[in-house]
Design a protein around this motif. Structure first.
Motif, PDB file in Angstrom:
ATOM      1  N   GLY A   1       0.843  -0.912  -0.491  1.00  0.00           N
ATOM      2  CA  GLY A   1       0.009  -0.090   0.118  1.00  0.00           C
ATOM      3  C   GLY A   1       1.045   1.651   0.009  1.00  0.00           C
ATOM      4  O   GLY A   1       2.190   1.244  -0.716  1.00  0.00           O
TER       5      GLY A   1
ATOM      6  N   ARG B   1       2.893   7.181   6.391  1.00  0.00           N
ATOM      7  CA  ARG B   1       2.432   6.838   5.049  1.00  0.00           C
ATOM      8  C   ARG B   1       1.709   8.386   4.329  1.00  0.00           C
ATOM      9  O   ARG B   1       0.648   8.346   4.621  1.00  0.00           O
ATOM     10  CB  ARG B   1       1.655   5.555   5.093  1.00  0.00           C
ATOM     11  CG  ARG B   1       2.139   4.405   6.084  1.00  0.00           C
ATOM     12  CD  ARG B   1       1.734   3.207   6.836  1.00  0.00           C
ATOM     13  NE  ARG B   1       1.285   3.038   5.342  1.00  0.00           N
ATOM     14  CZ  ARG B   1       0.708   0.736   5.252  1.00  0.00           C
ATOM     15  NH1 ARG B   1       0.412   0.734   6.461  1.00  0.00           N
ATOM     16  NH2 ARG B   1       1.157   0.859   4.215  1.00  0.00           N
TER      17      ARG B   1
ATOM     18  N   THR C   1      -7.083  -7.586   3.783  1.00  0.00           N
ATOM     19  CA  THR C   1      -5.965  -7.963   4.548  1.00  0.00           C
ATOM     20  C   THR C   1      -5.543  -8.428   4.493  1.00  0.00           C
ATOM     21  O   THR C   1      -3.679  -7.550   3.866  1.00  0.00           O
ATOM     22  CB  THR C   1      -5.837  -8.279   6.636  1.00  0.00           C
ATOM     23  OG1 THR C   1      -7.219  -7.577   7.230  1.00  0.00           O
ATOM     24  CG2 THR C   1      -4.968  -8.063   7.015  1.00  0.00           C
TER      25      THR C   1
ATOM     26  N   ARG D   1      -2.229  -6.898   1.412  1.00  0.00           N
ATOM     27  CA  ARG D   1      -0.754  -6.918   1.231  1.00  0.00           C
ATOM     28  C   ARG D   1      -0.333  -7.834   2.576  1.00  0.00           C
ATOM     29  O   ARG D   1      -0.933  -7.401   3.294  1.00  0.00           O
ATOM     30  CB  ARG D   1      -1.293  -4.856   1.645  1.00  0.00           C
ATOM     31  CG  ARG D   1      -1.652  -4.064   0.826  1.00  0.00           C
ATOM     32  CD  ARG D   1      -2.309  -2.445   1.406  1.00  0.00           C
ATOM     33  NE  ARG D   1      -2.422  -1.915  -0.085  1.00  0.00           N
ATOM     34  CZ  ARG D   1      -3.435  -0.799   0.270  1.00  0.00           C
ATOM     35  NH1 ARG D   1      -3.446  -0.463   1.387  1.00  0.00           N
ATOM     36  NH2 ARG D   1      -4.111  -0.221  -0.801  1.00  0.00           N
TER      37      ARG D   1
ATOM     38  N   GLN E   1       0.651   0.178  11.023  1.00  0.00           N
ATOM     39  CA  GLN E   1       0.891  -0.906  10.445  1.00  0.00           C
ATOM     40  C   GLN E   1      -0.665  -0.851   9.087  1.00  0.00           C
ATOM     41  O   GLN E   1      -2.083  -0.471   9.384  1.00  0.00           O
ATOM     42  CB  GLN E   1       0.684  -2.012  11.450  1.00  0.00           C
ATOM     43  CG  GLN E   1       0.264  -3.426  10.738  1.00  0.00           C
ATOM     44  CD  GLN E   1       1.226  -3.989  10.714  1.00  0.00           C
ATOM     45  OE1 GLN E   1       1.592  -3.264   9.732  1.00  0.00           O
ATOM     46  NE2 GLN E   1       2.718  -4.641  10.779  1.00  0.00           N
ATOM     47  N   THR E   2      -1.131  -1.850   8.512  1.00  0.00           N
ATOM     48  CA  THR E   2      -1.953  -2.299   7.235  1.00  0.00           C
ATOM     49  C   THR E   2      -3.018  -2.468   8.188  1.00  0.00           C
ATOM     50  O   THR E   2      -3.104  -3.119   9.538  1.00  0.00           O
ATOM     51  CB  THR E   2      -1.940  -3.074   6.209  1.00  0.00           C
ATOM     52  OG1 THR E   2      -0.631  -2.722   5.638  1.00  0.00           O
ATOM     53  CG2 THR E   2      -2.743  -3.131   5.781  1.00  0.00           C
TER      54      THR E   2
END
Length: 491
Positions: free
Chosen positions: A145, A166, A467, A470, A487-488
């Motif tokens: 991402g 990010r 989830t 990625r 965190q993603t």
């Protein structure tokens, strides 16, 4: 005795003295050349296209289930999607650090902008650096991402440590579109092998649009690429010829990386990973006998598909002995090759007659024209949410080239049926080229297929819808950023 003291001034030896370099057109070329460093095909964690499990092609195909090994352990964690938020796959932990390359490309652009060289020369080198920046941003986004993208204001203060978060998806979109559309406007259609061209920049942006679900923009770009057929690109009559050593400079290839036996980071090792130690393969030395195509995927190919020309269910070794991977009628293993026990041997790239080692100089193909045709068909169908004659004809071009008939009446009877047929056509056409993971994600199958193969093989998967599209951000980078990098979601 008196001791004399002195003050030590800190000097940053990583900074380029712009009073000395770059000054000339040659300097500009060298500055841009350095940005190609990460696009290596050989061994080493810096190589984006390494054949090991830290390479983009291998990691993409293995997590999609179209590539497997007989080595187990960390490899199986990719194949069955068994990683967790706290354990990014081991070979991919260093991937995240590559976001710094984005800043390096931007600094090179800014430096060239200030150079006193002819404007047309300056613009092309800037476009090349923009295309390289876009390519790195594409692969970072593909795996993780959005990543941090330093602004010019931050880059102006290299001595100040900034904890960057990010970028938002919208911010990422802006950078990708600005850089790549500028590159498209100035780059030539043809250039030396491995260097950025107009088509390469267009493919990079097209791939990004497909990941982002921007199908209208993607269709417009795919049509521009498709219009370059004949003058720049073409679809070869025989799919096997695309990967022949003697036909490497063919017009189906949009972007390729050359192999070099004398430079370890530039040798092509993907074939080596697939090649059994006793398989006669030109003059090449024995392979490492690890990679294979799972039998479940192999069985999805239609009979007579010319794209199976390089898939071996058995072979006669260099001593004249047949090696097989067979089970008897009771399901008992009767074969004698570890790869063939799990699937079939796939040697998409032909032998290199110049190599007497286990690696080759065969070009690694990154983008090709058949992908453009199938992507255009997909965009047309998605944007119309229906089966159109144009989309069907495009898919049939690829099928007919593979020696197959047109899509069946059932495959074109509904939108869902057509999209399923198109999905399988992409897997069969582009297997082991790195497209499978994003194809499965885009068609909503990535997690479902991981669960199916884990259940079939009696093991587990941690995959969750959405989830696992990625990889998790390595914990070390979250800690290092003092929490600026999040965190993603879902991990």
């Amino acid at each position: 005795m008196a001791a004399n003291s002195c003050n030590l001034n800190r000097e940053d030896y990583t900074e380029i003295n712009t009073d000395l370099f770059p000054k000339t057109e040659t300097d500009a070329e060298l500055a841009v050349n350095s940005l190609y460093y990460y696009l290596g095909t050989g061994w080493g964690q810096d190589n984006l296209f390494a054949a090991d499990r830290d390479g983009w092609v291998t990691a993409s195909e293995m997590t999609a289930g179209t590539l497997k090994t007989c080595w187990g352990n960390e490899w199986d964690k990719l194949y069955y999607q068994q990683w967790t938020g706290g354990s990014t796959p081991d070979k991919l932990t260093h991937w995240y650090a590559r976001y710094n390359t984005i800043s390096r490309c931007r600094n090179t652009i800014r430096t060239i902008e200030k150079m006193n060289i002819p404007d047309n020369v300056k613009r092309e080198y800037i476009g090349e650096a923009e295309a390289l920046r876009g390519m790195m941003m594409l692969y970072m986004y593909d795996f993780f991402g959005s990543v941090p993208v330093a602004s010019d204001e931050v880059l102006d203060q290299p001595q100040t440590f900034n904890y960057l978060s990010r970028a938002t998806d919208d911010e990422y979109d802006t950078v990708m579109e600005t850089d790549l559309r500028d590159a498209i406007s100035v780059l030539p259609e043809k250039k030396d092998m491995g260097r950025m061209t107009k088509g390469t920049a267009m493919m990079t942006l097209l791939k990004y649009y497909m990941i982002r679900g921007k199908y209208s923009e993607a269709e417009a770009l795919a049509r521009q690429l498709y219009a370059m057929e004949g003058s720049v690109y073409s679809l070869l009559d025989d799919p096997s010829k695309v990967f022949d050593y003697d036909n490497m400079d063919n017009k189906e290839v949009i972007y390729r990386l050359s192999g070099n036996l004398n430079v370890s980071r530039s040798s092509q090792s993907f074939s080596t990973e697939c090649l059994p130690a006793d398989f006669p393969f030109g003059n090449m030395a024995k392979g490492w006998g690890g990679y294979l195509m799972p039998i479940s995927f192999y069985e999805t190919f239609e009979k007579g598909d010319r794209r199976t020309w390089c898939l071996y269910t058995s072979y006669v070794n260099n001593k004249g002995v047949e090696k097989k991977g067979w089970y008897d009628e009771n399901g008992k293993w009767t074969g004698d090759n570890a790869q063939l026990k799990l699937g079939v041997i796939a040697l998409k790239y032909g032998p290199d007659p110049t190599s007497h080692t286990s690696v080759s100089t065969n070009n690694l193909i990154i983008y090709r024209f058949s992908d453009v045709i199938l992507t255009l068909a997909e965009c047309i169908a998605r944007n119309n949410h229906s089966v159109t004659d144009e989309a069907v004809k495009l898919v049939n071009r690829i099928r007919n080239r593979a020696g197959l008939g047109d899509l069946s009446a059932e495959a074109t009877s509904s939108y869902d049926n057509f999209m399923e047929a198109l999905f399988m056509e992409r897997l069969h056409e582009l297997y082991h080229e790195g497209s499978a993971r994003q194809d499965e994600i885009r068609f909503g199958k990535f997690t479902t297929l991981a669960k199916e193969r884990a259940e079939k093989d009696g093991t587990y998967t941690n995959s969750k819808n959405g989830t696992y599209n990625r990889f998790p951000i390595p914990e070390a980078y979250i800690t290092e950023s003092k929490g600026a990098v999040k965190q993603t979601e879902g991990y």
